[in-house]
Write a protein that holds these residues in place. Sequence first.
Motif, PDB file in Angstrom:
ATOM      1  N   ALA A  23       2.887  -9.217   7.178  1.00 57.36           N
ATOM      2  CA  ALA A  23       3.173  -7.865   7.564  1.00 57.36           C
ATOM      3  C   ALA A  23       3.489  -7.258   5.744  1.00 57.36           C
ATOM      4  O   ALA A  23       3.843  -7.239   5.322  1.00 57.36           O
ATOM      5  CB  ALA A  23       3.950  -8.108   8.039  1.00 57.36           C
ATOM      6  N   LEU A  24       4.296  -5.770   6.212  1.00 54.17           N
ATOM      7  CA  LEU A  24       4.832  -5.138   4.375  1.00 54.17           C
ATOM      8  C   LEU A  24       5.501  -6.211   4.486  1.00 54.17           C
ATOM      9  O   LEU A  24       7.204  -5.910   4.800  1.00 54.17           O
ATOM     10  CB  LEU A  24       4.378  -3.617   5.406  1.00 54.17           C
ATOM     11  N   GLY A  25       4.934  -6.112   3.308  1.00 51.35           N
ATOM     12  CA  GLY A  25       6.307  -6.914   2.312  1.00 51.35           C
ATOM     13  C   GLY A  25       6.913  -8.358   2.616  1.00 51.35           C
ATOM     14  O   GLY A  25       7.758  -8.763   2.099  1.00 51.35           O
ATOM     15  N   GLN A  26       6.010  -8.646   3.439  1.00 51.64           N
ATOM     16  CA  GLN A  26       6.247 -10.067   4.384  1.00 51.64           C
ATOM     17  C   GLN A  26       5.214 -10.933   3.409  1.00 51.64           C
ATOM     18  O   GLN A  26       4.404 -10.657   4.285  1.00 51.64           O
ATOM     19  CB  GLN A  26       6.493  -9.870   5.963  1.00 51.64           C
ATOM     20  N   PHE A  27       5.891 -11.923   2.609  1.00 57.04           N
ATOM     21  CA  PHE A  27       4.954 -12.965   2.664  1.00 57.04           C
ATOM     22  C   PHE A  27       5.523 -14.761   2.746  1.00 57.04           C
ATOM     23  O   PHE A  27       5.970 -15.120   3.309  1.00 57.04           O
ATOM     24  CB  PHE A  27       5.620 -12.984   0.995  1.00 57.04           C
ATOM     25  N   VAL A  28       3.597 -15.194   3.330  1.00 64.18           N
ATOM     26  CA  VAL A  28       3.612 -16.964   3.101  1.00 64.18           C
ATOM     27  C   VAL A  28       4.632 -16.948   2.628  1.00 64.18           C
ATOM     28  O   VAL A  28       4.230 -16.385   0.691  1.00 64.18           O
ATOM     29  CB  VAL A  28       2.922 -16.973   3.620  1.00 64.18           C
ATOM     30  N   PRO A  29       5.435 -17.681   2.468  1.00 72.17           N
ATOM     31  CA  PRO A  29       6.081 -18.749   1.478  1.00 72.17           C
ATOM     32  C   PRO A  29       5.163 -19.401   0.520  1.00 72.17           C
ATOM     33  O   PRO A  29       4.102 -19.544   0.739  1.00 72.17           O
ATOM     34  CB  PRO A  29       7.752 -19.494   1.342  1.00 72.17           C
ATOM     35  N   ALA A  30       5.679 -19.391  -1.577  1.00 72.91           N
ATOM     36  CA  ALA A  30       4.856 -19.035  -2.554  1.00 72.91           C
ATOM     37  C   ALA A  30       4.743 -20.928  -2.003  1.00 72.91           C
ATOM     38  O   ALA A  30       3.142 -21.499  -2.516  1.00 72.91           O
ATOM     39  CB  ALA A  30       5.428 -18.904  -3.247  1.00 72.91           C
TER      40      ALA A  30
END
Length: 149
Positions: A23-30
């Motif tokens: 989602a916009l600005g929401q990343f799966v944790p690295a």
Amino acid sequence: MKTQELLSLLRSAKGNNLEFEYALGQFVPATFHITEVKNQKITSVDCGGRKLAFNQTVVQLYVNDLEAIRKPWTTDKALSILDLVDTKDPMDKEAEVFFEWGHGDLRTSVYSVEQIENDENTLSIKLFAQPTVCKPSLELALSAASCCN
């Protein structure tokens, strides 16, 4: 995105960090990892009575909150898993590829690839969840639009 396109993209971005934006600005944790790759053969019948058959590749992403912090994923690591899967159960390279992701309060969903951004250090795969559609209605609307416009 087709499975072959994903494999080629990972090979061309050798050694880059790999990230997924769901989602916009929401990343799966690295610190995610790929827990499973599903080679799915789908057969279905739509509401218009038409039988459909297709293959898809589903890459499952997972984060274990109890696991110690690990180094972020790279394209090489992802490619090594996909290559291993391909040797054990060959993937249909023409199949559409999806990513399955959910964590905490975010319910697990299956995401399509919307966009790719690849700079010299990071391959960023932008995901989106497709809405459900009535295929016969959609095709009727598309054919009406194309014949009348």
